[in-house]
Design an enzyme around this catalytic site. Sequence first.
Site, mmCIF file in Angstrom:
data_model
loop_
_atom_site.group_PDB
_atom_site.id
_atom_site.type_symbol
_atom_site.label_atom_id
_atom_site.label_comp_id
_atom_site.label_asym_id
_atom_site.label_seq_id
_atom_site.Cartn_x
_atom_site.Cartn_y
_atom_site.Cartn_z
ATOM 1 N N GLY A 89 0.960 -1.147 -0.067
ATOM 2 C CA GLY A 89 0.017 0.027 0.129
ATOM 3 C C GLY A 89 0.873 1.304 0.066
ATOM 4 N NE ARG A 128 -1.509 -1.356 14.484
ATOM 5 C CZ ARG A 128 -1.033 -0.371 14.428
ATOM 6 N NH1 ARG A 128 0.081 -0.423 13.959
ATOM 7 N NH2 ARG A 128 -1.618 0.842 14.119
ATOM 8 C CD GLU A 181 3.175 -3.032 19.884
ATOM 9 O OE1 GLU A 181 3.010 -3.740 19.136
ATOM 10 O OE2 GLU A 181 2.649 -1.630 19.920
ATOM 11 C CG HIS A 225 4.265 0.388 17.719
ATOM 12 N ND1 HIS A 225 3.023 -0.266 17.811
ATOM 13 C CD2 HIS A 225 4.031 1.268 16.569
ATOM 14 C CE1 HIS A 225 2.082 -0.024 16.989
ATOM 15 N NE2 HIS A 225 2.869 0.869 16.249
HETATM 16 C C1 DGY Z 1 0.467 3.699 13.158
HETATM 17 O O1 DGY Z 1 -0.056 4.920 12.785
HETATM 18 O O2 DGY Z 1 -0.664 2.894 12.779
HETATM 19 C C2 DGY Z 1 1.636 3.562 13.960
HETATM 20 O O3 DGY Z 1 1.807 2.265 13.852
HETATM 21 C C3 DGY Z 1 1.674 4.229 15.037
HETATM 22 O O4 DGY Z 1 0.675 3.533 15.984
#
Ligand code: DGY
Length: 330
Positions: free
Chosen positions: A156, A238, A267, A286
């Site tokens: 994407g 994720r 997490e 993250h």
């Molecule tokens: C997002 O913007 O999805 C990043 O992982 C920060 O949460």
Amino acid sequence: MSERPRVFVSRVVDFDLLASLEQVAEVRHNAADQALPRAALLEAVRDADALLCGPDRVDAALLAAAPSLRMVANCSVGYDNIDLAACTARGVWASNTPGVLTETTADMAFALLLAAARQLGPARDAARDGAWREFYYRGWLGRDLHGATLGIAGLGRIGTAIARRAHGFGMRILYHNRTPNVAAEAETGACWVSKDALLRTSDFLVLVMPLSPSTRGFIGAAELEAMKRDAVLVNIARGPVVDTASLTAALQARRIFGAALDVTDPEPLPADHPLYRLDNCFIAPHLGSATLRTRREMFRMAIDNIRAALRDELPPNCLNPDARRVGGGA
Ligand code: DGY
């Protein structure tokens, strides 16, 4: 005089930017850079018209606790923390922050690729701990990115930005999406392959897809088994797209060369998790979008979405434009 709308901000990126919300609403916020306990969050949204949130869970229970809520602005591009169907059913608009973090997150993907490929974690530890006593010919030998095949699962916006960088690194680029991304193919030279081919041929495999029921567990024991023995896995998507137990077992058995994870499941991982003890696993907390400029832009975008909703205008990054029609309040 009509009452000012009430906004609750569950996480603040930049206190100066809050001023633009305060111009149009009565704003309360959580000043700590940590999630509110669930009960405190439910209490905080009780009379809120809008919520600007971090990775907090926005589900039917939260919506039920916030009868006046009309808008939820998520300060991230991923929105797996939001039950969009529940928001729509309740007439609550939800928004995210696409675009502004694309390049920053792609940079981080390369930081992770290089960290895992060149064993920067164990090499840094060795230098710090005194195990670096002279020049070694056989110490911390890594894998070359240049000339290697990069597999991207999820081409994407961010995947395309990663592919652009990979092009500059002289990598061959393969990808797998459910629907081919023809524009990104034309721009980056990436070639669509099946999931199986992606697993079998990638030297480096980067996961960039959103978390959904169809991507949960995208990498498990069978997939790790299909990968090349010297492959590197990077997860910047994720945590739950990878089965943690299977990855731990594969890394312990040196089934692949290594992994670098910006996200984990759970997490954060508990401090005693075996993944932390493996020298072939690099873990970051993250940080995909974590630059000063980008985090400010994400916050500004979330605020702009709330300001639009408070004017009863469709928020620019609305994820469920039908909400007010379906759930009432149109
Ligand atoms: C997002 O913007 O999805 C990043 O992982 C920060 O949460």
